[in-house]
Motif scaffolding. Structure first.
Motif, PDB file in Angstrom:
ATOM      1  N   UNK A  93       0.795  -0.956   0.148  1.00  0.00           N
ATOM      2  CA  UNK A  93       0.176   0.297   0.143  1.00  0.00           C
ATOM      3  C   UNK A  93       0.819   1.019  -0.018  1.00  0.00           C
ATOM      4  N   UNK A  94       2.079   1.318   0.338  1.00  0.00           N
ATOM      5  CA  UNK A  94       2.937   2.013   1.114  1.00  0.00           C
ATOM      6  C   UNK A  94       3.733   3.068  -0.768  1.00  0.00           C
ATOM      7  N   UNK A  95       4.126   1.402  -1.629  1.00  0.00           N
ATOM      8  CA  UNK A  95       4.582   1.745  -2.030  1.00  0.00           C
ATOM      9  C   UNK A  95       3.820   1.935  -4.030  1.00  0.00           C
ATOM     10  N   UNK A  96       2.714   1.750  -3.464  1.00  0.00           N
ATOM     11  CA  UNK A  96       1.853   2.305  -4.164  1.00  0.00           C
ATOM     12  C   UNK A  96       1.031   3.678  -4.487  1.00  0.00           C
ATOM     13  N   UNK A  97       1.098   4.212  -3.388  1.00  0.00           N
ATOM     14  CA  UNK A  97       1.002   5.416  -2.345  1.00  0.00           C
ATOM     15  C   UNK A  97       1.895   6.041  -3.616  1.00  0.00           C
ATOM     16  N   UNK A  98       3.250   5.602  -3.041  1.00  0.00           N
ATOM     17  CA  UNK A  98       4.825   6.209  -2.618  1.00  0.00           C
ATOM     18  C   UNK A  98       4.212   6.892  -4.644  1.00  0.00           C
ATOM     19  N   UNK A  99       4.210   5.610  -5.127  1.00  0.00           N
ATOM     20  CA  UNK A  99       4.652   5.388  -6.688  1.00  0.00           C
ATOM     21  C   UNK A  99       3.744   6.911  -6.948  1.00  0.00           C
ATOM     22  N   UNK A 100       1.925   7.106  -6.739  1.00  0.00           N
ATOM     23  CA  UNK A 100       1.211   7.702  -7.053  1.00  0.00           C
ATOM     24  C   UNK A 100       1.445   9.258  -6.879  1.00  0.00           C
ATOM     25  N   UNK A 101       2.305   9.602  -5.492  1.00  0.00           N
ATOM     26  CA  UNK A 101       2.741  10.725  -5.682  1.00  0.00           C
ATOM     27  C   UNK A 101       3.954  11.006  -6.552  1.00  0.00           C
ATOM     28  N   UNK A 102       5.091   9.982  -6.266  1.00  0.00           N
ATOM     29  CA  UNK A 102       5.683  10.417  -7.354  1.00  0.00           C
ATOM     30  C   UNK A 102       5.301  10.647  -8.730  1.00  0.00           C
ATOM     31  N   UNK A 103       4.264  10.420  -9.628  1.00  0.00           N
ATOM     32  CA  UNK A 103       3.616  11.130 -10.142  1.00  0.00           C
ATOM     33  C   UNK A 103       3.228  12.078 -10.338  1.00  0.00           C
ATOM     34  N   UNK A 104       2.268  11.792  -9.033  1.00  0.00           N
ATOM     35  CA  UNK A 104       2.023  13.636  -9.665  1.00  0.00           C
ATOM     36  C   UNK A 104       3.335  14.759  -9.194  1.00  0.00           C
ATOM     37  N   UNK A 105       4.132  14.161  -8.199  1.00  0.00           N
ATOM     38  CA  UNK A 105       5.357  15.262  -8.306  1.00  0.00           C
ATOM     39  C   UNK A 105       5.700  15.800 -10.141  1.00  0.00           C
ATOM     40  N   UNK A 106       5.647  14.355 -10.637  1.00  0.00           N
ATOM     41  CA  UNK A 106       6.445  14.484 -11.814  1.00  0.00           C
ATOM     42  C   UNK A 106       5.545  15.382 -12.684  1.00  0.00           C
ATOM     43  N   UNK A 107       4.064  14.883 -12.925  1.00  0.00           N
ATOM     44  CA  UNK A 107       3.621  16.111 -13.739  1.00  0.00           C
ATOM     45  C   UNK A 107       3.175  17.759 -13.609  1.00  0.00           C
ATOM     46  N   UNK A 108       3.634  17.649 -12.031  1.00  0.00           N
ATOM     47  CA  UNK A 108       3.401  19.247 -11.583  1.00  0.00           C
ATOM     48  C   UNK A 108       4.911  19.879 -11.960  1.00  0.00           C
ATOM     49  N   UNK A 109       5.970  19.420 -11.508  1.00  0.00           N
ATOM     50  CA  UNK A 109       7.473  19.394 -12.631  1.00  0.00           C
ATOM     51  C   UNK A 109       6.824  19.812 -14.164  1.00  0.00           C
TER      52      UNK A 109
END
Length: 81
Positions: A25-41
């Motif tokens: 669950x933390x792994x998937x949450x981390x991937x989602x947050x990484x994707x969000x950060x990359x989208x913002x960048x």
């Protein structure tokens, strides 16, 4: 593309492939947050015109340094992973 970027991308991929997550669950949450950060960048870099004019549209009207916000979210996501 610069070599340091290619090396960083390859190292990130290798680390994600060999990761042994404590919690999926933390792994998937981390991937989602990484994707969000990359989208913002990506969104922020599309509005940036270096040395031409002050960026005041897009993500720059919401936060002063959206590239830093994106980088912070990426680091947070990797921390969760």
């Amino acid at each position: 593309m610069k070599y340091r970027i290619k090396i960083t991308q390859m190292a990130t991929l290798v680390l994600l492939l060999i990761a042994k997550p404590f919690s999926w669950k933390l792994f998937i949450a981390g991937l989602v947050i990484i994707s969000l950060g990359e989208a913002i960048r990506l969104w922020a870099s599309g509005y940036l015109k270096k040395d031409k004019e002050l960026a005041v549209t897009g993500p720059y009207r919401i936060v002063r340094h959206p590239l830093y916000v994106g980088s912070f979210l990426i680091a947070l996501g990797f921390t969760l992973i």
